[in-house]
Design an enzyme around this catalytic site. Structure first.
Site, PDB file in Angstrom:
ATOM      1  N   CYS A   1       0.827  -1.213   0.000  1.00 50.90           N
ATOM      2  CA  CYS A   1       0.000   0.000   0.000  1.00 50.90           C
ATOM      3  C   CYS A   1       0.861   1.262   0.000  1.00 50.90           C
ATOM      4  O   CYS A   1       1.682   1.465   0.895  1.00 50.90           O
ATOM      5  CB  CYS A   1      -0.927  -0.025   1.217  1.00 50.90           C
ATOM      6  SG  CYS A   1      -1.692   1.558   1.593  1.00 50.90           S
TER       7      CYS A   1
ATOM      8  N   HIS B   1      -0.023   4.409   0.525  1.00 49.34           N
ATOM      9  CA  HIS B   1      -0.315   5.288   1.657  1.00 49.34           C
ATOM     10  C   HIS B   1       0.360   4.771   2.924  1.00 49.34           C
ATOM     11  O   HIS B   1       0.816   5.556   3.764  1.00 49.34           O
ATOM     12  CB  HIS B   1      -1.823   5.396   1.874  1.00 49.34           C
ATOM     13  CG  HIS B   1      -2.550   6.043   0.733  1.00 49.34           C
ATOM     14  ND1 HIS B   1      -2.133   7.223   0.159  1.00 49.34           N
ATOM     15  CD2 HIS B   1      -3.665   5.677   0.052  1.00 49.34           C
ATOM     16  CE1 HIS B   1      -2.959   7.567  -0.813  1.00 49.34           C
ATOM     17  NE2 HIS B   1      -3.891   6.641  -0.903  1.00 49.34           N
ATOM     18  N   CYS B   2       0.410   3.439   3.059  1.00 48.56           N
ATOM     19  CA  CYS B   2       1.081   2.847   4.232  1.00 48.56           C
ATOM     20  C   CYS B   2       2.579   3.147   4.200  1.00 48.56           C
ATOM     21  O   CYS B   2       3.191   3.444   5.233  1.00 48.56           O
ATOM     22  CB  CYS B   2       0.853   1.333   4.270  1.00 48.56           C
ATOM     23  SG  CYS B   2      -0.877   0.843   4.336  1.00 48.56           S
TER      24      CYS B   2
END
Length: 495
Positions: free
Chosen positions: A54, A56-57
């Site tokens: 991910c 965003h992670c």
């Protein structure tokens, strides 16, 4: 010395939690085997459920580690942890993880959603608000100076009388708002030293107007929350991943969107020129600047049916009116024309701007006819025909899976003069009478002016029976929920 401090702290942490708990950059690594034990032994624990792939992670990871390290340095009892949700699917399901990253705060074992920002500073402010007093008590001028300088935005209440209604409202709002720290001055002498008066609420910020006083004679939770929200933002908010939450989840639901280019110089020029307009209407309309040079923002142009050669330009959008869009009557972009546009919108004299593609020359030359908004009513409300319409999005995976089946459906009814099988790209064609919230959506418009939505299996047989029975087949029953087919939602929160 710092290394020895961390070594000792981590060693003590290991003793407290058990040897099975490892850390990465001072963040606890949790799984099913140790999760409950760590939660039960830590009264204040923030847990990130993430996916390794991910984006965003990955962006959050260094900020998350920085926050964990800072709290450890301060000797705080607040701990940060993470769970690889792709490996620990049972844990993710237990805590309702539906996207990444999802953060949950465990207060004495009880989980609540994390609602703060994604910088280390935002994380720490949020956690301290949840674990400490809602407002920091300021005891000296030096303390006040340090407090004001500590964050971009702080709010201070000057209340020697803490039993007043206004003081109680201030403390209550301080406990609700997680984005900014609140301070409290109770000493009357210090109130004067800080050039305030008893009962004042003042917002301090390190940009634009540095000191803003709450002036309204009325004060309640909602009024004060809205005032803090409006005055804690720049007059023109630059749209980004970090500000998207404030734009879509904030107190102001009407947005003036400026589509500008930093590369071409229009961004700085118009942001500065339009600040007086933004300030005049900021309590009703949020002004947002979107840099169209960024690849992630191209989709916003698509949502408005715009091309890059139309930039610089402006649009208005009303979130609570099904994302209704409004287009100015002129392409001129200056303070006067923009203010006239805003005034016309507030007066209710503007019509919603509905998108429509140009009608293709061969729109009706294939078994599945291609509709656009401007042609829709003429074809679909023809009382001599039953018309099945698929509302689709080009990027929708479920729509792509349906496409070959839908083409066969068109061929199946190609010789039936009473039936039309049609499709319309609902991302660039909008209808005043029909709002589409997920894709694909399939509706049958019958000769007798009934509209029936198809909720059955997306098979050739199921769709054929639905059309042949004019929506009366078993497949027409609305007993199948949208969740059963996991329709792809219109990407409102990604705009």
């Amino acid at each position: 010395m710092r290394f020895l401090f961390f070594a000792a702290a981590i060693a003590l942490l290991g003793c407290a939690l058990g040897d099975e708990v490892t850390t990465e950059e001072n963040v606890l690594v949790l799984g099913k085997a140790n999760f409950d034990g760590v939660v039960s032994k830590n009264g204040n624990l923030l847990v990130e459920f993430y996916a390794p792939w991910c984006g965003h992670c990955k962006s959050l990871a260094p900020e998350y580690a920085k926050a964990a390290t800072k709290l450890l340095e301060e000797g705080s009892d607040i701990k940060l942890a993470k769970v690889d949700a792709t490996q620990e699917q049972e844990l993710a399901e237990t805590y309702g993880v539906r996207g990444y990253p999802t953060l949950k705060f465990f207060k004495n074992g009880n989980a609540i959603d994390y609602t703060g920002g994604r910088t280390a500073e935002d994380i720490i402010v949020w956690l301290k608000k949840k674990t400490g007093p809602p407002a920091h008590e300021i005891k000296s001028s030096e303390d006040a100076k340090e407090f004001i300088a500590s964050k971009d935005v702080v709010i201070i209440g000057f209340f020697p009388d803490q039993e007043s209604a206004k003081a109680k409202t201030f403390i209550n709002v301080a406990s609700i708002i997680d984005d900014h720290p609140f301070g409290l001055v109770t000493d009357e002498k210090l109130v004067k030293e800080l050039e305030a008066e008893s009962g004042d609420i003042i917002l301090f910020k390190n940009f634009e107007e540095p000191r803003v006083k709450y002036e309204s004679a009325e004060v309640d939770d909602e009024l004060l929350k809205k005032w803090v929200f409006i005055n804690s933002l720049p007059l023109v908010v630059e749209f980004s991943h970090d500000t998207a939450g404030k734009v879509f989840g904030g107190e102001i639901k009407h947005h003036l969107l400026l589509f500008l280019s930093k590369k071409e110089g229009s961004f700085d020029k118009y942001v500065e020129e339009l600040k007086p307009v933004a300030k005049a209407y900021r309590d009703k309309i949020m002004t947002v600047a979107i840099n169209v040079d960024e690849e992630d923002h191209k989709r916003i142009l698509e949502f408005f049916g715009m091309k890059e050669d139309e930039v610089p330009t402006v649009r208005l959008i009303a979130l609570e009116q099904d994302m209704a869009k409004y287009k100015p009557p002129t392409d001129d972009l200056n303070a006067n024309t923009v203010e006239e546009f805003v005034q016309a919108y507030l007066a209710g004299s503007l019509k919603v701007h509905l998108l429509s593609e140009d009608l293709p020359a061969d729109w009706d030359q294939t078994p599945v006819v291609t509709l656009v908004a401007s042609k829709f009513d003429e074809v679909v409300f023809d009382t001599s025909k039953d018309v099945l319409v698929e509302f689709y999005a080009p990027w929708c995976g479920h729509c792509k899976q349906l496409a070959p089946i839908y083409d066969k459906l068109g061929e199946h009814f190609a010789k039936d003069d009473d039936v039309i099988i049609a499709k319309i790209d609902a991302t660039v064609n909008e209808l005043e009478h029909t709002k589409i919230k997920s894709f694909p959506t399939i509706k049958l418009y019958t000769k007798d002016n009934q509209v029936k939505e198809y909720n059955g299996e997306r098979t050739l047989d199921g769709l054929s029976k639905f059309v042949e029975t004019r929506g009366e087949s078993a497949d027409a029953a609305p007993s199948v929920s949208e969740d059963d087919y996991e329709e792809e939602q219109a990407p409102r929160d990604e705009l």
